[in-house]
Design a protein around this motif. Sequence first.
Motif, short mmCIF file in Angstrom:
data_model
loop_
_atom_site.label_atom_id
_atom_site.label_comp_id
_atom_site.label_asym_id
_atom_site.label_seq_id
_atom_site.Cartn_x
_atom_site.Cartn_y
_atom_site.Cartn_z
N GLY A 167 0.78 -1.22 0.00
CA GLY A 167 0.00 0.00 0.00
C GLY A 167 0.81 1.28 0.00
N ARG A 168 2.07 1.25 -0.45
CA ARG A 168 2.94 2.42 -0.34
C ARG A 168 3.44 2.95 -1.69
NH1 ARG A 168 5.21 2.61 4.85
NH2 ARG A 168 3.57 2.05 6.33
N ALA A 185 -3.81 -5.09 -5.80
CA ALA A 185 -3.49 -3.71 -6.17
C ALA A 185 -2.74 -3.00 -5.05
CB ALA A 185 -4.76 -2.95 -6.52
N LEU A 186 -3.09 -3.30 -3.80
CA LEU A 186 -2.42 -2.68 -2.68
C LEU A 186 -0.94 -3.09 -2.58
CD1 LEU A 186 -5.17 -2.87 0.08
CD2 LEU A 186 -4.21 -0.80 -0.93
N ARG A 187 -0.60 -4.25 -3.13
CA ARG A 187 0.80 -4.67 -3.15
C ARG A 187 1.62 -3.78 -4.08
NH1 ARG A 187 5.30 -5.03 -2.77
NH2 ARG A 187 6.68 -6.85 -2.71
N ALA A 230 -6.30 3.69 -11.72
CA ALA A 230 -7.32 4.63 -11.24
C ALA A 230 -6.88 5.27 -9.94
CB ALA A 230 -8.65 3.90 -11.05
N THR A 231 -6.22 4.50 -9.08
CA THR A 231 -5.70 5.03 -7.83
C THR A 231 -4.61 6.06 -8.07
OG1 THR A 231 -6.18 2.93 -6.73
CG2 THR A 231 -4.63 4.41 -5.63
N ALA A 233 -7.52 3.21 -3.36
CA ALA A 233 -7.57 1.84 -3.90
C ALA A 233 -8.74 1.08 -3.29
CB ALA A 233 -6.26 1.12 -3.62
N LEU A 234 -8.94 1.23 -2.00
CA LEU A 234 -10.04 0.55 -1.32
C LEU A 234 -11.39 1.09 -1.77
CD1 LEU A 234 -10.91 -1.48 0.84
CD2 LEU A 234 -10.67 0.34 2.54
N ILE A 235 -11.51 2.41 -1.85
CA ILE A 235 -12.79 3.02 -2.25
C ILE A 235 -13.14 2.67 -3.68
CG2 ILE A 235 -13.95 5.22 -2.65
CD1 ILE A 235 -12.31 6.36 -0.30
#
Length: 439
Positions: A10-11, A153-155, A302-303, A319-321
Amino acid sequence: MNRHTPSAFGRDTLDAKHVERSLSLPGTFAMWLGANVVVTTILTGMLLVPSLSFSHAMLLVLLGSAIGIVPLVLIGAMGQRTGLTTMVLARATFGRVGAGLPAWVNLCALIAWSWIQALLAGMSLDYAVESLTGYSNVALFTVLCEGLVVLIALRGHLGIEAAEKIAALLMLVLAAVVFYALGRHYDLPSITEVTAQGGLGSGMAFDIVIATAFSWIPLAADYNRHCKSMKAAVAGTWGGYVAATLIAMGLGAAVSALSLSAGLAQTYDPTQLLSNFGFGLPAAFVIFFSVLTTNVMCVYSATLSFMSVRPTTPFWKPALIIGIISVLGSLIPGILDQFQNFLLIIGSVFIPAFALMIVDYFLIDRGRFTHQNLIAQAGQLPIFNPVAFLCYAAGAALAYYWNWVAPLSFGASLPVFVVTGLFYYVATRWQRRTGGASA
């Protein structure tokens, strides 16, 4: 090549000075192959036949993908050279606030893509589970699929690159198995004898292939900024995309021709279609994974688009939203019925914007496209570039007119791209001669 600690969960950031150069030429080829050998591209191939003959359709696919991928390659090359994401690069052309327009448009378009991808993944997983257990719940499996998409995606880009390599291999295996099965059950060479039944003309079909390639342009720099070399960015992207399009659209066109000749109805559910040939279950798992990885690319970019407008926002929040919005949108009834129109609309929206950026970088002044100028000193950029917006509006108007009011027989995508770029080049040169400046 930069050497530093890989990005944590997530970074991922917009930082260009320490961007990870993790993609070699084979890795870039595999990423774009895995991204485009996917069900939506297969569906595009199904749209072409039987409106056109199989041979005619495949000729248009080859020409359209080989030509249509050029702007994507150019934007990707900009990302590789600068280390910047696509929508950060847009600041040089549209201004620090003006770049928010293409960023928000890109965000909405990618969310719409994600709706389609999430539903297709859910349908594939539902088919597999129902085949094994008898339980069916497309909505539930769509939610589960999109949850996994958000986790990948968070990775960040490293997770996506690893997933795309696996997806590329699996989809190549699936394509080979499908063609083998078609050859065993049907007279495969007979697809070249299927006559066109009207519907899509050559110009519209060519335009759809071009629009498919153009739909990937906003993602190009987001991923190719991680390429180790310009050769990897150019050759890997061009080769991977063209090969993927020929395989996927060729598969869709072939299955469409054979299914109709055998009296089977065309369907948007790929697992249902492939089950007619006796291997729906394994195909469901492979298609699920391929759609999943493509959807990850949509959510990730998109993020990044959101972060280009709100740079202080932590990566994981949008990313979560966006993942949640993708789930809700995928449940809209009849969304797949609008797939063809969606391709043409996003082509109309993106073609003018990226024509300006490409002309700006390669023909006018690439010196402005730097980390220092677009990130470190972004506050000193002009608020917006009125010339860019006027040219963009003219290009969008032409796209609308040539697509829906007075359609061109050879399609609108390439003419809009060339004319909009020419408008911008002439207007910018004239502005500089007369001493004009952006606001």
